[in-house]
Design a protein around this motif. Structure first.
Motif, PDB file in Angstrom:
ATOM      1  N   GLY A  53       0.810  -1.225   0.000  1.00 47.08           N
ATOM      2  CA  GLY A  53       0.000   0.000   0.000  1.00 47.08           C
ATOM      3  C   GLY A  53       0.841   1.271   0.000  1.00 47.08           C
ATOM      4  O   GLY A  53       2.041   1.258   0.287  1.00 47.08           O
ATOM      5  N   LEU A  54       0.140   2.373  -0.313  1.00 50.09           N
ATOM      6  CA  LEU A  54       0.779   3.682  -0.435  1.00 50.09           C
ATOM      7  C   LEU A  54       1.393   4.125   0.900  1.00 50.09           C
ATOM      8  O   LEU A  54       2.502   4.664   0.954  1.00 50.09           O
ATOM      9  N   GLY A  55       0.654   3.886   1.995  1.00 50.42           N
ATOM     10  CA  GLY A  55       1.141   4.275   3.319  1.00 50.42           C
ATOM     11  C   GLY A  55       2.421   3.519   3.647  1.00 50.42           C
ATOM     12  O   GLY A  55       3.413   4.096   4.128  1.00 50.42           O
TER      13      GLY A  55
ATOM     14  N   MET B 160       5.040  12.673  -3.672  1.00 51.86           N
ATOM     15  CA  MET B 160       4.517  12.886  -5.032  1.00 51.86           C
ATOM     16  C   MET B 160       4.229  11.545  -5.691  1.00 51.86           C
ATOM     17  O   MET B 160       5.051  10.626  -5.610  1.00 51.86           O
ATOM     18  N   LEU B 161       3.076  11.443  -6.336  1.00 54.12           N
ATOM     19  CA  LEU B 161       2.726  10.238  -7.096  1.00 54.12           C
ATOM     20  C   LEU B 161       2.905  10.561  -8.581  1.00 54.12           C
ATOM     21  O   LEU B 161       2.234  11.464  -9.084  1.00 54.12           O
ATOM     22  N   PRO B 162       3.804   9.846  -9.259  1.00 53.10           N
ATOM     23  CA  PRO B 162       4.121  10.240 -10.628  1.00 53.10           C
ATOM     24  C   PRO B 162       3.107   9.808 -11.686  1.00 53.10           C
ATOM     25  O   PRO B 162       3.318  10.056 -12.861  1.00 53.10           O
ATOM     26  N   ASP B 163       1.983   9.214 -11.286  1.00 56.08           N
ATOM     27  CA  ASP B 163       0.943   8.870 -12.270  1.00 56.08           C
ATOM     28  C   ASP B 163       0.317  10.110 -12.875  1.00 56.08           C
ATOM     29  O   ASP B 163      -0.156  10.092 -14.000  1.00 56.08           O
ATOM     30  N   ASP B 164       0.271  11.182 -12.080  1.00 56.13           N
ATOM     31  CA  ASP B 164      -0.375  12.400 -12.557  1.00 56.13           C
ATOM     32  C   ASP B 164       0.646  13.498 -12.790  1.00 56.13           C
ATOM     33  O   ASP B 164       1.529  13.716 -11.959  1.00 56.13           O
ATOM     34  N   ILE B 165       0.498  14.183 -13.940  1.00 58.91           N
ATOM     35  CA  ILE B 165       1.311  15.380 -14.159  1.00 58.91           C
ATOM     36  C   ILE B 165       0.356  16.562 -14.344  1.00 58.91           C
ATOM     37  O   ILE B 165      -0.769  16.404 -14.822  1.00 58.91           O
TER      38      ILE B 165
ATOM     39  N   LYS C 242     -12.627   6.154  -7.467  1.00 58.56           N
ATOM     40  CA  LYS C 242     -11.223   5.898  -7.868  1.00 58.56           C
ATOM     41  C   LYS C 242     -10.227   6.587  -6.941  1.00 58.56           C
ATOM     42  O   LYS C 242      -9.018   6.392  -7.072  1.00 58.56           O
ATOM     43  N   TYR C 243     -10.742   7.464  -6.049  1.00 57.00           N
ATOM     44  CA  TYR C 243      -9.831   8.355  -5.307  1.00 57.00           C
ATOM     45  C   TYR C 243     -10.103   8.381  -3.805  1.00 57.00           C
ATOM     46  O   TYR C 243     -11.138   7.916  -3.347  1.00 57.00           O
ATOM     47  N   GLY C 244      -9.176   9.010  -3.067  1.00 53.23           N
ATOM     48  CA  GLY C 244      -9.467   9.428  -1.707  1.00 53.23           C
ATOM     49  C   GLY C 244     -10.284  10.709  -1.813  1.00 53.23           C
ATOM     50  O   GLY C 244      -9.928  11.599  -2.582  1.00 53.23           O
ATOM     51  N   ILE C 245     -11.394  10.791  -1.089  1.00 55.22           N
ATOM     52  CA  ILE C 245     -12.289  11.962  -1.182  1.00 55.22           C
ATOM     53  C   ILE C 245     -12.351  12.634   0.186  1.00 55.22           C
ATOM     54  O   ILE C 245     -12.468  11.957   1.213  1.00 55.22           O
TER      55      ILE C 245
ATOM     56  N   VAL D 105     -12.194   9.828   3.055  1.00 52.70           N
ATOM     57  CA  VAL D 105     -12.488   8.411   2.924  1.00 52.70           C
ATOM     58  C   VAL D 105     -11.890   7.907   1.610  1.00 52.70           C
ATOM     59  O   VAL D 105     -11.938   8.598   0.591  1.00 52.70           O
ATOM     60  N   GLU D 106     -11.267   6.741   1.670  1.00 58.46           N
ATOM     61  CA  GLU D 106     -10.589   6.204   0.485  1.00 58.46           C
ATOM     62  C   GLU D 106     -11.586   5.452  -0.392  1.00 58.46           C
ATOM     63  O   GLU D 106     -12.274   4.548   0.059  1.00 58.46           O
ATOM     64  N   LYS D 107     -11.651   5.855  -1.641  1.00 54.83           N
ATOM     65  CA  LYS D 107     -12.454   5.192  -2.686  1.00 54.83           C
ATOM     66  C   LYS D 107     -13.902   4.884  -2.257  1.00 54.83           C
ATOM     67  O   LYS D 107     -14.324   3.722  -2.240  1.00 54.83           O
ATOM     68  N   PRO D 108     -14.657   5.920  -1.900  1.00 56.34           N
ATOM     69  CA  PRO D 108     -16.045   5.697  -1.483  1.00 56.34           C
ATOM     70  C   PRO D 108     -16.970   5.424  -2.676  1.00 56.34           C
ATOM     71  O   PRO D 108     -16.670   5.844  -3.795  1.00 56.34           O
TER      72      PRO D 108
ATOM     73  N   ALA E 231     -11.213  15.273  -4.815  1.00 56.18           N
ATOM     74  CA  ALA E 231     -10.354  14.089  -4.735  1.00 56.18           C
ATOM     75  C   ALA E 231      -8.918  14.471  -4.373  1.00 56.18           C
ATOM     76  O   ALA E 231      -8.413  15.513  -4.805  1.00 56.18           O
ATOM     77  N   ILE E 232      -8.282  13.606  -3.585  1.00 57.91           N
ATOM     78  CA  ILE E 232      -6.864  13.782  -3.235  1.00 57.91           C
ATOM     79  C   ILE E 232      -6.046  13.453  -4.484  1.00 57.91           C
ATOM     80  O   ILE E 232      -6.293  12.454  -5.145  1.00 57.91           O
ATOM     81  N   MET E 233      -5.070  14.291  -4.794  1.00 58.85           N
ATOM     82  CA  MET E 233      -4.465  14.215  -6.104  1.00 58.85           C
ATOM     83  C   MET E 233      -2.937  14.045  -6.172  1.00 58.85           C
ATOM     84  O   MET E 233      -2.266  14.656  -6.968  1.00 58.85           O
TER      85      MET E 233
ATOM     86  N   LEU F 286      -2.519   5.565   2.880  1.00 56.65           N
ATOM     87  CA  LEU F 286      -2.047   6.884   3.297  1.00 56.65           C
ATOM     88  C   LEU F 286      -3.240   7.742   3.749  1.00 56.65           C
ATOM     89  O   LEU F 286      -3.147   8.500   4.716  1.00 56.65           O
ATOM     90  N   THR F 287      -4.371   7.573   3.064  1.00 57.52           N
ATOM     91  CA  THR F 287      -5.570   8.375   3.379  1.00 57.52           C
ATOM     92  C   THR F 287      -6.006   8.178   4.835  1.00 57.52           C
ATOM     93  O   THR F 287      -6.328   9.147   5.529  1.00 57.52           O
ATOM     94  N   ASP F 288      -6.025   6.922   5.310  1.00 57.72           N
ATOM     95  CA  ASP F 288      -6.457   6.661   6.690  1.00 57.72           C
ATOM     96  C   ASP F 288      -5.548   7.380   7.686  1.00 57.72           C
ATOM     97  O   ASP F 288      -5.990   7.910   8.703  1.00 57.72           O
TER      98      ASP F 288
END
Ligand code: G1P
Length: 288
Positions: free
Chosen positions: A108-110, A128-133, A168-171, A188-191, A201-203, A229-231
């Motif tokens: 997991g991310l955490g 930083m998460l490199p999936d998004d630019i 799809k996201y942490g909200i 909340v993660e992926k509600p 959404a957390i980005m 990580l969201t929790d």
């Protein structure tokens, strides 16, 4: 709050982009001619970050090699008097101090962030998460660091998404403070859409304080059996103020096939030497 270190998480399997990611790490896939991981490292460096800590899965050494000196290539370019290309190659290795730690199991991310504990030490840092630019000026990370520094508190980037995409996201649940700025009260993660507290959404850009590591060490697995990580951020938000900053510039999701292709087109059109020949051909394609 002066932030010097960035942790870039690059330990994922990249299953959303198979088959290319069977051998090539997804972070090495290019946007035109530049690996995604380099674009994210540039965002960090242009935001004032001095040291980058990559969290990689074992074997993903090409990521680190990309930022290392390449003496033979540099010598060859020098001999051939390819000055511009030499500058390009050298600028990559001069971006920031580079460090790497391994995540041996995909827990997991955490858990990935926790692997960077010793390398970060007892100081604020960014993840930083490199999936998004993000095509922002000043860079998105700089804008987010400004919010964290103004408030002397952790801050995370938020993007308004469609209700159909919230799962799809942490909200977050948040109170709006002023344009683009929020105080976060829950997340909340992926509600499921009916349980989402908002459409924010957390980005993938987080400014964090080192107490997050203590929380991570005691975290229990959440959604998907992973240490989320969201929790843990929720725990942090309960201890001290956590701010949100809404992104107002174009975002490209490189982990998604359509987002990946769109990024190629958008970034190519930003370069005059490519745009001139591409524009008429793209028009042709669209009208056929
Ligand atoms: C992760 C985070 C999620 C965040 C997302 C941003 O999810 O857990 O909170 O909204 O990144 O891209 P993942 O994409 O790893 O499933």
């Amino acid at each position: 709050m002066k932030v010097r270190k960035a942790v870039i998480l690059a330990a994922g399997l990249g299953t959303r982009m198979l088959p290319v990611t069977k051998v090539v790490p997804k972070e090495m896939l290019p946007v035109v001619d530049t690996p995604a991981i380099q674009l994210v490292a540039q965002e960090a460096a242009e935001s004032g970050i001095e040291e980058i800590i990559f969290v990689i899965s074992p074997g993903k050494t090409s990521l680190i090699d990309h930022f290392a000196p390449a003496p033979e290539l540099e010598r060859a370019l020098e001999e051939r008097e390819k000055r511009e290309l030499l500058d390009l190659v050298q600028s990559v290795r001069n971006l920031a101090r580079i460090n790497a730690v391994e995540q041996h199991q995909p827990l997991g991310l955490g858990h990935a962030v926790l692997q960077a504990k010793n390398a970060v030490g007892n100081e604020p840092f960014v993840v930083m998460l490199p999936d998004d630019i993000f095509d922002c000026k000043p860079p998105l990370l700089r804008q987010l660091l400004d919010v964290a520094e103004e408030n002397d508190s952790p801050a995370i980037a938020l993007l308004h998404v469609a209700l159909s995409d919230v799962s799809k996201y942490g909200i977050v649940a948040a109170n709006k403070l002023s344009a683009y700025r929020y105080r976060i009260t829950g997340m909340v993660e992926k509600p499921a859409p009916q349980h989402a507290p908002s459409q924010l959404a957390i980005m993938g850009r987080y400014v964090l304080s080192p107490e997050i590591f203590d929380l991570l060490q005691h975290a229990k697995p959440g959604v998907g059996g992973e240490i989320q990580l969201t929790d843990v951020l929720l725990g942090l938000a309960q201890r001290r103020a956590l701010y949100g900053y809404e992104i107002a510039c174009p975002r490209y999701d490189l982990g998604d096939r359509a987002g990946f292709v769109l990024a190629q087109v958008a970034y190519a059109l930003k370069r005059p030497e490519l745009a001139d020949s591409l524009r008429p051909r793209l028009r042709e394609l669209l009208s056929s």
